[in-house]
Design a protein around this motif. Structure first.
Motif, PDB file in Angstrom:
ATOM      1  N   THR A  88     -16.799  41.866  26.203  1.00 33.82           N
ATOM      2  CA  THR A  88     -16.700  43.322  26.239  1.00 33.82           C
ATOM      3  C   THR A  88     -16.517  43.942  24.864  1.00 33.82           C
ATOM      4  OG1 THR A  88     -14.316  43.216  26.555  1.00 33.82           O
ATOM      5  CG2 THR A  88     -15.684  43.277  28.542  1.00 33.82           C
ATOM      6  N   THR A 238     -15.350  51.442  38.145  1.00 36.96           N
ATOM      7  CA  THR A 238     -14.969  51.624  36.749  1.00 36.96           C
ATOM      8  C   THR A 238     -15.902  52.606  36.042  1.00 36.96           C
ATOM      9  OG1 THR A 238     -14.566  50.559  34.616  1.00 36.96           O
ATOM     10  CG2 THR A 238     -16.285  49.582  36.004  1.00 36.96           C
ATOM     11  N   ARG A 241     -17.352  50.487  30.363  1.00 37.47           N
ATOM     12  CA  ARG A 241     -17.917  49.138  30.283  1.00 37.47           C
ATOM     13  C   ARG A 241     -17.338  48.332  29.125  1.00 37.47           C
ATOM     14  NH1 ARG A 241     -23.638  52.104  29.007  1.00 37.47           N
ATOM     15  NH2 ARG A 241     -23.279  52.602  26.818  1.00 37.47           N
ATOM     16  N   PRO A 276     -12.699  46.773  32.130  1.00 35.81           N
ATOM     17  CA  PRO A 276     -13.700  46.704  33.189  1.00 35.81           C
ATOM     18  C   PRO A 276     -13.888  45.258  33.631  1.00 35.81           C
ATOM     19  CG  PRO A 276     -14.756  46.980  31.055  1.00 35.81           C
ATOM     20  CD  PRO A 276     -13.277  47.074  30.814  1.00 35.81           C
ATOM     21  N   CYS A 282     -11.615  48.091  37.763  1.00 35.21           N
ATOM     22  CA  CYS A 282     -11.020  48.360  36.457  1.00 35.21           C
ATOM     23  C   CYS A 282      -9.547  47.969  36.520  1.00 35.21           C
ATOM     24  CB  CYS A 282     -11.166  49.844  36.119  1.00 35.21           C
ATOM     25  SG  CYS A 282     -10.939  50.210  34.372  1.00 35.21           S
TER      26      CYS A 282
END
Length: 392
Positions: A88, A238, A241, A276, A282
């Protein structure tokens, strides 16, 4: 006939599984390793965590340890995965002028250790993460962080360990009730199902590490439980990202505690961490509070954390919360984990005290502990983490 083992590791969370994983790669194939846990594997702190893999540039020592561990996580993923791993990156967000001034400081810390991070203006920020509040005009993006689901990761580590060391015996639901010594040396571990003769015991029990050390007749370890309240939204709700953190999280989570951790009247605090998940949910934290082993939800602290999360990602206001819970982080009094031998008792090794970085530091903790046990050079200087620093 008394059961015997070359090594007994107590604690089946990410740290204990990492220790077994790394030991199995260094010891002879015929070595007998027993992993014990009072409950399910990854069923306590590891199963209650956020799973943030976080590289911290606070100083070269912290960077070397966290970066080495995240590399080991990526190596595990590259060998075939089998667990939930998401690249992420992390966005450090600022909501005040004071916090905004920290962004270039944080960037320069990454640059100083040969890494990279980028300060983004409002336009670049919303291009990367459209789900953020419109009035946020600066953030720092660091691509090296990731998110992992610890429970299946433990399973993958143990599978690899068994391939290297077929004698590995994993025993969930097997609590330790006593430890026998021969003079100042570990002689046997007594469980609720019988004794195991061994001369090497690894204490990887997190917030329970002080109690296990005392069972060994050793001084109490300076590790204290620090509670955290977490919440998760429904699947596919969520609005973001990228992993989000308030830049003040670095001060809050990694600085020394401002209160006495032995007290139970700590009012607690919070700094937002939003993750996320691969299923579209989330995960939201992060609060910190010293209150002993109490795992009761603190609604006030959690509510403040959720409000701050919505401030940064307004779409979370419409995302239903489907679960809330409390985990206990093992806080070492000097903010450094204990990784190495515990001198008062020969054969007793410690791998505990990681506070909120246990998931991040699991692999490198296992590597450093295993390298010390086997007697080979360590990948990272272990000196700052040796438990002997508390024996002076």
């Amino acid at each position: 006939m008394v059961e015997t083992a070359d090594l007994v590791v107590v604690g089946g969370g990410i740290v204990g599984c990492s220790v077994v994983h790394q030991l199995a790669r260094l010891v002879p194939r015929e070595t007998r390793i027993v992993l014990l846990d009072r409950g399910p594997i990854a069923g306590a702190t590891s199963g209650s965590s956020m799973g943030h893999l976080m590289v911290t540039p606070d100083d070269p020592q912290s960077y070397a340890l966290t970066a080495a561990s995240v590399r080991l996580w990526r190596d595990l993923q590259a060998r075939g995965g089998g667990f939930d791993f998401q690249d992420t990156g992390a966005l450090y967000l600022a909501d005040t002028d004071e916090d905004a001034a920290l962004l270039p400081v944080l960037r320069d810390q990454f640059t100083a250790v040969g890494d990279r991070a980028e300060v983004l203006d409002g336009r670049a920020l919303r291009s990367l993460e459209p789900g953020l509040a419109e009035d946020l005009d600066a953030a720092l993006f660091y691509p090296g962080d990731a998110v992992v689901l610890p429970m299946p990761a433990c399973a993958v580590m143990l599978q690899e360990a068994r391939a290297c060391c077929p004698g590995l015996d994993v025993r969930p639901g097997c609590a330790v009730v006593g430890v026998d010594r021969d003079g100042d040396r570990i002689a046997a571990v007594r469980t609720e199902h019988g004794a195991i003769a061994t001369r090497t015991l690894v204490n990887a029990t997190g917030v329970w590490a002080p109690a296990l050390a005392e069972l060994c007749g050793a001084p109490r370890l300076p590790i204290f439980p620090r509670a955290g309240n977490l919440a998760v939204t429904a699947h596919w709700t969520t609005p973001v990202r990228t992993q989000l953190l308030e830049v003040s999280y670095l001060r809050f989570a990694h600085g020394a505690a401002a209160v006495d951790p032995t007290r139970t009247d700590d009012p607690g605090g919070h700094a937002v961490n939003v993750q996320p998940q691969s299923n579209g949910s989330c995960l939201i934290g992060s609060t910190r509070q010293f209150r002993g082993m109490d795992r009761t939800l603190n609604p006030q602290l959690l509510r403040r954390s959720l409000q701050r999360a919505i401030r940064y990602a307004p779409g979370l206001a419409a995302a239903p919360i489907v679960r809330t819970w409390v985990g206990l982080r093992p806080y070492a009094i000097d903010k450094h984990p204990l990784i190495g031998p515990w001198p008062p008792v020969r054969g007793l090794w410690i791998a505990a005290g990681h506070e909120g970085l246990g998931i991040t530091l699991g692999p490198i903790t296992g590597r450093l502990l295993a390298q010390q046990v086997v007697g080979v050079p360590c990948d990272v200087d272990p000196q700052p983490y040796l438990p002997a620093r508390f024996c002076a």
